[in-house]
Scaffold this active site. Structure first.
Site, short mmCIF file in Angstrom:
data_model
loop_
_atom_site.label_atom_id
_atom_site.label_comp_id
_atom_site.label_asym_id
_atom_site.label_seq_id
_atom_site.Cartn_x
_atom_site.Cartn_y
_atom_site.Cartn_z
N ASP A 61 0.87 -1.18 0.00
CA ASP A 61 0.00 0.00 0.00
C ASP A 61 0.90 1.23 0.00
OD1 ASP A 61 -1.85 2.12 0.63
OD2 ASP A 61 -3.20 0.61 1.48
N GLN A 71 -11.85 6.13 11.28
CA GLN A 71 -13.25 5.76 11.51
C GLN A 71 -13.51 4.29 11.16
OE1 GLN A 71 -14.78 5.50 8.27
NE2 GLN A 71 -16.95 5.25 8.72
N ARG A 72 -12.64 3.69 10.33
CA ARG A 72 -12.88 2.33 9.88
C ARG A 72 -11.62 1.49 9.74
NH1 ARG A 72 -12.51 5.95 6.12
NH2 ARG A 72 -11.51 5.56 4.11
N CYS A 187 -15.35 4.87 -1.38
CA CYS A 187 -15.61 5.28 -0.01
C CYS A 187 -15.38 6.78 0.18
CB CYS A 187 -14.69 4.49 0.94
SG CYS A 187 -15.01 2.73 0.97
#
Length: 250
Positions: A61, A71-72, A187
């Site tokens: 990544d 948040q996720r 997202c």
């Protein structure tokens, strides 16, 4: 690879399962999984694979941790803001399980490096919303006959499927999604709840373990969808496309 006394204790709940046992745990510790995308989906994928005792995790990544991720993307924290996501994940894994060897790659999978990365892995699992990466990995996994697990989530829904390329009848990602591009919904523009990516990422990690240990029924030629509002799962069958230029070239 024989388990040490510490490993017998750590993985005792895995070993108690007939589908895992000591032989399966030894196989997990000898396995190598490539995880592409260490975000909302990649976080639980990495966390549960590391906890299960996957011997080598290669994390790919190019992004860094931002506050909106927290948040996720639960593998990251305030302390790792601004750091590469793979480095942040590496710290989390090291704190949890010293058995796991980590290859933290601060770059994306590209045409130049995909063959080497996929060729070293027993299974590839992808949780990025980048379609170009998905198509690239699909093509290389198909060529090298490396199993590919694909998870996706947006808003309040998710999808999961697997491609077992060692079978001549296996379709590929391009059969299921012939045309898609990175300008489609993501997202960033549509939003997503943390538990949604958490659910789909956990299921993806389970799918990887099932493939590595050859138990149960992986989602080959089946697309699993989940609606978070109703908590309903559905499965849809799909087949190899005769027009697919990736897995069924002329």
């Amino acid at each position: 690879m024989s388990l040490t006394d510490d490993q017998l204790l750590r993985y005792a709940r895995n070993i108690l399962l007939n589908d895992v046992d000591i032989t399966g745990q030894e196989k997990l510790l000898a396995s190598h999984v490539l995880v592409v995308g260490i975000g909302g989906l990649g976080s639980p994928i990495v966390q549960y694979l590391a906890a299960a005792g996957i011997g080598t995790l290669t994390l790919a990544d190019a992004d860094t941790v931002e506050e909106t991720n927290l948040q996720r993307q639960v593998i990251h924290s305030i302390e790792t803001l601004g750091q590469p996501k793979v480095s942040s994940a590496q710290k989390w894994i090291r704190a949890l399980n010293p058995d796991v060897k980590i290859n933290a790659l601060e770059y994306d999978v590209t045409l130049e490096n995909a063959h080497a990365l996929v060729g070293a892995a027993d299974v590839v699992v992808i949780g990025t919303d980048n379609y170009s990466s998905r198509y690239l990995l699909n093509s290389v996994c198909c060529e090298l006959k490396t199993p590919l697990v694909s998870a996706a989530a947006i808003g309040l829904s998710g999808q999961l499927t697997s491609f077992l390329f060692n079978s001549e009848t296996s379709p590929c990602f391009a059969c299921l999604y012939p045309e898609a591009d990175d300008d489609e919904i993501s997202c960033t523009t549509a939003g997503v709840l943390g538990p949604v990516v958490g659910t789909m990422g956990s299921l993806a990690a389970l799918e990887v373990i099932k493939i590595l240990l050859s138990f149960g029924q992986p989602l080959s030629q089946q697309l699993l969808t989940w609606d978070a509002k109703s908590l309903e799962f559905q499965k849809f069958n799909y087949a190899k496309s005769t027009q697919c230029s990736v897995c069924n070239p002329l």
